[in-house]
Design a protein around this motif. Structure first.
Motif: not given
Length: 330
Positions: A84-87, A116-119
């Motif tokens: 998951i990355e910021p939208d 995995m959660i980025v940022h």
């Protein structure tokens, strides 16, 4: 380029030792928080952990890199690994809810799942609260990896449910060797590793023609200062300003000039191995004998002062002309 645990241990020995030990003993935590500056290898370690967790032919703790699971993680399409990355600017509640729905289904390939959660610090309050519920009810075969450059911005309730692993900035020598092993010339690698400890930024800079030319311009300015003193202001006008044509580039130019004078000081105090411009060693040694330590220290101070003034919005050309007049003295 595929990385293994042994390679990553060069960058983050403490983190890798702990994770390798947990993989071997099958004692991985259900949630990790990897915190540290950009370019310290957090995502690489997360991807490799996913491979070790799902590999069909694990050797001690090293994934085989060739099985179906390893290859699908490499290509980013393993059904049981979710990143998951910021939208836009944040991670929304809907993204976490989709993840939860995905994880409520049984594993496609096996019972194991990893996300995995980025940022992770960019989660909205609602997203963070949604994740909290998820972390509070861990599935035995699920691993969460949260990555952040600013863990102080995260909810304490989330921090308390994760095993915190701190990634330290890379040492210049380690980064220099990494760049050289990837085919970057030793002269450029030595300089780039002083300017940044972000691996990605270092590779980008080392491939930039502008940077290679900047190094040449700085060496030429130095030679003009030493051998043709009266021509230094003219050199600034005709060659320097057109190449270092914005504040960031001017700052880099001053840094490179600073390293040259620091090299002279290194030789004067007997630290030849600290010299960054190794290809100019003969010249540096010659000038180390011709200048006093005090004179070199004063020149270093004047460059540092120029860097400060550059950020106080002084006219850059005037600043450089004044600096070269100061550097010519003594």
């Amino acid at each position: 380029m595929k990385k293994n645990w042994q390679e990553l241990a060069t960058y983050q020995p403490r983190v890798i030792k702990l994770l390798a030990n947990s993989i071997e003993k099958e004692r991985l935590a259900h949630a990790y928080l990897f915190e540290g500056k950009k370019g310290t290898g957090k995502k690489d370690v997360g991807i490799l952990l996913a491979k070790s967790f799902l590999c069909e032919d694990l050797q001690d703790y090293e994934p085989c890199q060739n099985c179906k699971n390893c290859k699908r993680i490499d290509s980013g399409n393993h059904p049981d690994v979710h990143i998951i990355e910021p939208d836009g600017l944040s991670i929304k509640k809907g993204q976490i809810q989709e993840l939860q729905e995905e994880f409520s289904k049984s594993g496609v390939e096996s019972s194991k799942k990893l996300y995995m959660i980025v940022h992770a610090d960019k989660m909205t309050v609602n997203a963070a609260n949604s994740l909290l519920k998820f972390l509070e009810e861990p599935n035995a075969n699920t691993i969460a990896i949260l990555l952040t450059e600013q863990y102080h911005k995260m909810l304490n309730t989330i921090l308390s449910r994760c095993q915190l692993l701190s990634f330290h900035p890379l040492q210049p020598k380690v980064l220099q060797e990494t760049l050289k092993e990837s085919g970057v010339s030793p002269n450029i690698a030595a300089l780039v590793s002083q300017l940044t400890n972000d691996t990605d930024a270092a590779f980008e800079l080392s491939k930039d023609d502008w940077f290679a030319q900047a190094r040449t311009k700085v060496i030429k300015l130095y030679e003009v200062l030493v051998n043709r003193k009266g021509q230094a202001p003219l050199y600034i006008h005709t060659e320097w300003m057109s190449h270092f044509n914005d504040k960031e580039k001017q700052d880099t130019g001053l840094d490179l000039l600073l390293y040259l004078y620091k090299d002279i000081l290194s030789v004067q105090v007997g630290n030849d191995e600290q010299v960054i411009f190794q290809d100019l060693m003969q010249l540096v040694k010659q000038h180390a004998l011709q200048m006093t330590q005090r004179s070199v220290t004063e020149k270093i101070t004047s460059i540092l002062e120029a860097k400060k003034r550059l950020h106080a919005n002084v006219n850059p050309q005037l600043l450089m002309e004044q600096l070269v007049l100061t550097l010519q003295e003594g």
